[in-house]
Write a protein that holds these residues in place. Structure first.
Motif, PDB file in Angstrom:
ATOM      1  N   GLY A 139       5.649  19.250 -60.407  1.00 21.58           N
ATOM      2  CA  GLY A 139       5.580  20.179 -61.525  1.00 21.58           C
ATOM      3  C   GLY A 139       5.136  21.539 -61.015  1.00 21.58           C
ATOM      4  O   GLY A 139       5.662  22.051 -60.022  1.00 21.58           O
ATOM      5  N   GLY A 140       4.157  22.115 -61.673  1.00 20.06           N
ATOM      6  CA  GLY A 140       3.657  23.417 -61.258  1.00 20.06           C
ATOM      7  C   GLY A 140       3.099  23.425 -59.848  1.00 20.06           C
ATOM      8  O   GLY A 140       3.227  24.418 -59.124  1.00 20.06           O
ATOM      9  N   THR A 141       2.507  22.338 -59.416  1.00 19.66           N
ATOM     10  CA  THR A 141       1.904  22.267 -58.084  1.00 19.66           C
ATOM     11  C   THR A 141       2.940  22.208 -56.964  1.00 19.66           C
ATOM     12  O   THR A 141       2.600  22.409 -55.796  1.00 19.66           O
ATOM     13  N   ALA A 142       4.197  21.927 -57.303  1.00 19.78           N
ATOM     14  CA  ALA A 142       5.279  21.906 -56.320  1.00 19.78           C
ATOM     15  C   ALA A 142       6.291  23.011 -56.583  1.00 19.78           C
ATOM     16  O   ALA A 142       7.390  22.990 -56.035  1.00 19.78           O
TER      17      ALA A 142
ATOM     18  N   ASP B 287       2.406  17.172 -52.893  1.00 22.54           N
ATOM     19  CA  ASP B 287       3.228  18.311 -53.293  1.00 22.54           C
ATOM     20  C   ASP B 287       3.147  19.365 -52.196  1.00 22.54           C
ATOM     21  O   ASP B 287       2.060  19.693 -51.707  1.00 22.54           O
ATOM     22  N   VAL B 288       4.311  19.900 -51.817  1.00 19.16           N
ATOM     23  CA  VAL B 288       4.401  20.793 -50.667  1.00 19.16           C
ATOM     24  C   VAL B 288       5.023  22.109 -51.106  1.00 19.16           C
ATOM     25  O   VAL B 288       6.107  22.121 -51.708  1.00 19.16           O
ATOM     26  N   LEU B 289       4.379  23.217 -50.807  1.00 19.05           N
ATOM     27  CA  LEU B 289       4.962  24.536 -51.044  1.00 19.05           C
ATOM     28  C   LEU B 289       5.645  25.006 -49.764  1.00 19.05           C
ATOM     29  O   LEU B 289       5.044  24.982 -48.689  1.00 19.05           O
ATOM     30  N   LEU B 290       6.903  25.422 -49.889  1.00 20.78           N
ATOM     31  CA  LEU B 290       7.660  25.893 -48.738  1.00 20.78           C
ATOM     32  C   LEU B 290       7.378  27.374 -48.493  1.00 20.78           C
ATOM     33  O   LEU B 290       6.910  28.078 -49.389  1.00 20.78           O
ATOM     34  N   PRO B 291       7.654  27.866 -47.279  1.00 18.37           N
ATOM     35  CA  PRO B 291       7.436  29.296 -47.008  1.00 18.37           C
ATOM     36  C   PRO B 291       8.183  30.167 -48.004  1.00 18.37           C
ATOM     37  O   PRO B 291       9.335  29.885 -48.362  1.00 18.37           O
TER      38      PRO B 291
ATOM     39  N   THR C 148      10.270  33.156 -49.274  1.00 18.40           N
ATOM     40  CA  THR C 148      11.215  34.178 -48.843  1.00 18.40           C
ATOM     41  C   THR C 148      10.984  35.424 -49.691  1.00 18.40           C
ATOM     42  O   THR C 148      11.032  35.343 -50.923  1.00 18.40           O
ATOM     43  N   PRO C 149      10.699  36.580 -49.085  1.00 19.53           N
ATOM     44  CA  PRO C 149      10.412  37.793 -49.878  1.00 19.53           C
ATOM     45  C   PRO C 149      11.511  38.079 -50.902  1.00 19.53           C
ATOM     46  O   PRO C 149      12.695  38.035 -50.579  1.00 19.53           O
ATOM     47  N   GLY C 150      11.093  38.331 -52.126  1.00 12.32           N
ATOM     48  CA  GLY C 150      12.028  38.648 -53.185  1.00 12.32           C
ATOM     49  C   GLY C 150      12.655  37.453 -53.869  1.00 12.32           C
ATOM     50  O   GLY C 150      13.429  37.620 -54.815  1.00 12.32           O
ATOM     51  N   GLN C 151      12.324  36.239 -53.397  1.00 11.31           N
ATOM     52  CA  GLN C 151      12.904  35.025 -53.981  1.00 11.31           C
ATOM     53  C   GLN C 151      11.819  34.191 -54.665  1.00 11.31           C
ATOM     54  O   GLN C 151      10.628  34.437 -54.505  1.00 11.31           O
ATOM     55  N   HIS C 152      12.243  33.205 -55.452  1.00 10.00           N
ATOM     56  CA  HIS C 152      11.307  32.305 -56.101  1.00 10.00           C
ATOM     57  C   HIS C 152      10.627  31.411 -55.068  1.00 10.00           C
ATOM     58  O   HIS C 152      11.234  31.037 -54.057  1.00 10.00           O
ATOM     59  N   ARG C 153       9.385  31.080 -55.320  1.00 11.88           N
ATOM     60  CA  ARG C 153       8.704  30.084 -54.498  1.00 11.88           C
ATOM     61  C   ARG C 153       9.396  28.736 -54.666  1.00 11.88           C
ATOM     62  O   ARG C 153       9.766  28.338 -55.764  1.00 11.88           O
ATOM     63  N   ARG C 154       9.580  28.021 -53.588  1.00 10.08           N
ATOM     64  CA  ARG C 154      10.181  26.693 -53.610  1.00 10.08           C
ATOM     65  C   ARG C 154       9.181  25.669 -53.094  1.00 10.08           C
ATOM     66  O   ARG C 154       8.262  26.001 -52.343  1.00 10.08           O
TER      67      ARG C 154
END
Length: 250
Positions: free
Chosen positions: A78-81, A99-103, A105-111
């Motif tokens: 959910g929000g944590t991922a 839950d893992v946050l990916l690097p 990318t500037p200007g893009q949504h967090r994945r």
């Protein structure tokens, strides 16, 4: 056209388990949530690999309501991922979640990735939900991160589902299927195209599985009992992908 029956969930005499896995981009539940819950419930999944789960104000409560209306519970994400999530039936025993946050990318949504290891009777399974980025290079890199995460889960068998934002001819899709089975290609069932739900013209959503998993059928549940075209169009802007998988016992 009548869609043939898809295998139901069960535990086999040899200790293997037949599981139903649904991958579904739910567009932050901004559409008809009653229709969304009806589609999910009619598919009778053991696992739902969600993309674009609610991420902001009261997101846990919104996702919990969808799970309850579908006869499921929240497993992780959910929000944590940053959007991906996993729902499961009470048939699942949870070993661990992450839950893992990916690097970014500037200007893009967090994945991010929603991951878990679960057991179904004598079966142990890694689970991953993902939503790859909009830019070609970003998607390719993220596909590699998905493979790395699956390889590091310490399980023999795993399933991944996601909105890949490109079709089977894309580089990221090809990178994933070099190491994983594209379940739809292995055992076609139901419909093929997944986006947009009101007039699909491309297949950008997929269920993927490691090589030891037997794919019994996979596709969009068009014509599946309890799933109506009206609900599929109203629920969200993507069509879901439903797979029946036989996972060997440990």
């Amino acid at each position: 056209m009548v869609t043939p029956p898809l295998d139901s969930s069960r535990t086999e005499a040899d200790g293997s388990a037949v599981l139903r896995v649904l991958s579904y981009n739910i567009r932050s539940m901004r559409d008809d949530t009653a229709a969304l819950a009806r589609v999910i419930a009619a598919c009778a999944p053991d696992l739902v690999l969600v993309q674009e789960a609610p991420r902001f104000f009261r997101w846990r409560k919104k996702l919990a309501r969808l799970a309850a209306a579908s006869g499921l519970v929240i497993l992780t994400g959910g929000g944590t991922a940053a959007g991906p999530a996993v729902l499961c039936s009470l048939r699942a025993t949870v070993e661990r979640t992450e839950d893992v946050l990916l690097p970014l990318t500037p200007g893009q949504h967090r994945r991010g990735l929603a991951t878990a290891v679960v057991r179904f009777a004598g079966v142990r399974l890694g689970v991953l939900s993902c939503h790859l980025g909009l830019h070609r290079g970003e998607r390719y890199d993220q596909a590699g991160m998905v493979l790395d995460r699956l390889a590091g889960m310490g399980v023999e068998h795993a399933v991944a589902g996601g909105d890949l934002n490109e079709g089977p001819g894309g580089r990221a899709f090809a990178r994933l299927t070099a190491g994983l089975q594209d379940c739809r290609a292995v055992a076609p069932w139901g419909g093929d195209l997944t986006f947009p739900s009101t007039g699909p013209d491309r297949r950008i959503d997929a269920v993927l599985a490691t090589k030891g998993v037997e794919v019994l059928g996979c596709g969009v549940p068009v014509g599946h009992p309890g799933v109506t075209g009206t609900d599929l169009r109203a629920a969200t802007d993507h069509l879901p992908v439903l797979a029946a998988l036989r996972v060997p016992g440990v």
